[in-house]
Design an enzyme around this catalytic site. Structure first.
Site, PDB file in Angstrom:
ATOM      1  N   LYS A  78       0.847  -1.195   0.000  1.00 16.56           N
ATOM      2  CA  LYS A  78       0.000   0.000   0.000  1.00 16.56           C
ATOM      3  C   LYS A  78       0.878   1.240   0.000  1.00 16.56           C
ATOM      4  O   LYS A  78       1.784   1.386   0.841  1.00 16.56           O
ATOM      5  CB  LYS A  78      -0.861   0.014   1.258  1.00 16.56           C
ATOM      6  CG  LYS A  78      -2.255  -0.514   1.046  1.00 16.56           C
ATOM      7  CD  LYS A  78      -3.030  -0.366   2.327  1.00 16.56           C
ATOM      8  CE  LYS A  78      -4.493  -0.221   2.081  1.00 16.56           C
ATOM      9  NZ  LYS A  78      -5.243  -0.038   3.323  1.00 16.56           N
TER      10      LYS A  78
HETATM   11  C1  E4P Z   1      -8.580   0.479   3.125  1.00 15.93           C
HETATM   12  O1  E4P Z   1      -7.807  -0.197   2.505  1.00 15.93           O
HETATM   13  C2  E4P Z   1      -8.359   1.103   4.423  1.00 15.93           C
HETATM   14  O2  E4P Z   1      -7.618   0.235   5.246  1.00 15.93           O
HETATM   15  C3  E4P Z   1      -9.621   1.432   5.136  1.00 15.93           C
HETATM   16  O3  E4P Z   1     -10.760   1.273   4.393  1.00 15.93           O
HETATM   17  C4  E4P Z   1      -9.499   2.688   5.894  1.00 15.93           C
HETATM   18  O4  E4P Z   1     -10.666   3.197   6.362  1.00 15.93           O
HETATM   19  P1  E4P Z   1     -11.455   2.885   7.684  1.00 15.93           P
HETATM   20  O5  E4P Z   1     -10.540   2.202   8.669  1.00 15.93           O
HETATM   21  O6  E4P Z   1     -11.916   4.217   8.167  1.00 15.93           O
HETATM   22  O7  E4P Z   1     -12.579   1.995   7.261  1.00 15.93           O
END
Ligand code: E4P
Length: 221
Positions: free
Chosen positions: A89
């Site tokens: 990522k």
């Molecule tokens: C996506 O890959 C992220 O890890 C994730 O959706 C972040 O957002 P959230 O923790 O607010 O759902």
């Protein structure tokens, strides 16, 4: 359509794999911190569950990195832990975009995260991202429209034949997941409780109660 679990908790991931037939996991620094494990221990434990499969775990590089060289160096170390399963990522910054290209040369797949516009997604696709992750829940919390962005990203991908998979992230309910499916997204990712609620409906239980009472009043033979 693939379903990923947004979590670094091993018990949740095991449940999603065994009971829900899930396809992969996304993590971020928040999820790893909440899991209570050191970062590398969490990565090793989760990828061990995926050994011998094509399921992926998205792992985020240190969010303090500014230079693409630092992102690429760390990504190589992380990818080496489970080359078949780890997708790196990267943030939607100039250095993040550049890292996609460098990692692709090394055969390492990337997931462009913290994407909030169709334009950011287009740049990720041009650079060769394996996944692009538009964040729906965060935009919605900021009172922004989200559905048209998913449609735009899928249309852009299809117009130009990019091989990037559209991974709609930060989903908050089943309605959003169904909307992403109608828009043609390849993957969604959400937390355990979101899926648990989305797979259920109160009428299913009302109906079961009703059918059980008729069943109980009917002779079997
Ligand atoms: C996506 O890959 C992220 O890890 C994730 O959706 C972040 O957002 P959230 O923790 O607010 O759902």
């Amino acid at each position: 359509m693939k379903f990923f679990l947004d979590s670094a908790k091993v018990d949740e991931i095991e449940h999603a794999l065994e009971m829900w037939n899930f396809d992969g996991v996304t993590t971020n620094p928040k999820h790893v911190q909440v899991s209570g494990k050191p970062f590398l221990a969490a990565v090793r434990e989760i990828t061990a569950l995926f050994k011998g499969t094509d399921k992926t775990m998205s792992v985020e590089v240190n969010p303090h990195h500014d230079a693409y060289e630092d992102m690429v160096e760390e990504a190589q170390k992380l990818a080496a832990l489970a080359p078949e399963n780890i997708v790196i990522k990267l943030p939607a910054t100039e250095a993040g975009f550049k890292s996609i290209v460098e990692l692709k040369k090394l055969g390492i797949r990337s997931n462009l995260t913290l994407v909030f516009s169709a334009m950011q997604a287009l740049q990720a696709m041009r650079m060769g991202a394996f996944y692009v992750s538009p964040f729906i829940g965060w935009k919605e919390a900021n009172a922004e429209e989200t559905l048209s962005m998913i449609h735009e990203i899928v249309a852009i991908r299809d117009n130009y034949g990019f091989d990037t998979q559209v991974l709609v992230a930060a989903m908050r309910n089943g309605r959003q997941i169904a909307d992403a499916a109608v828009a043609g997204a390849d993957i969604v990712t959400a937390g355990f409780a979101v899926y648990e609620a989305a797979f259920d409906h109160p009428y299913t239980h009302v109906g079961l109660d009703k059918f059980q009472s008729f069943w109980d009043k009917t002779p079997y033979e």
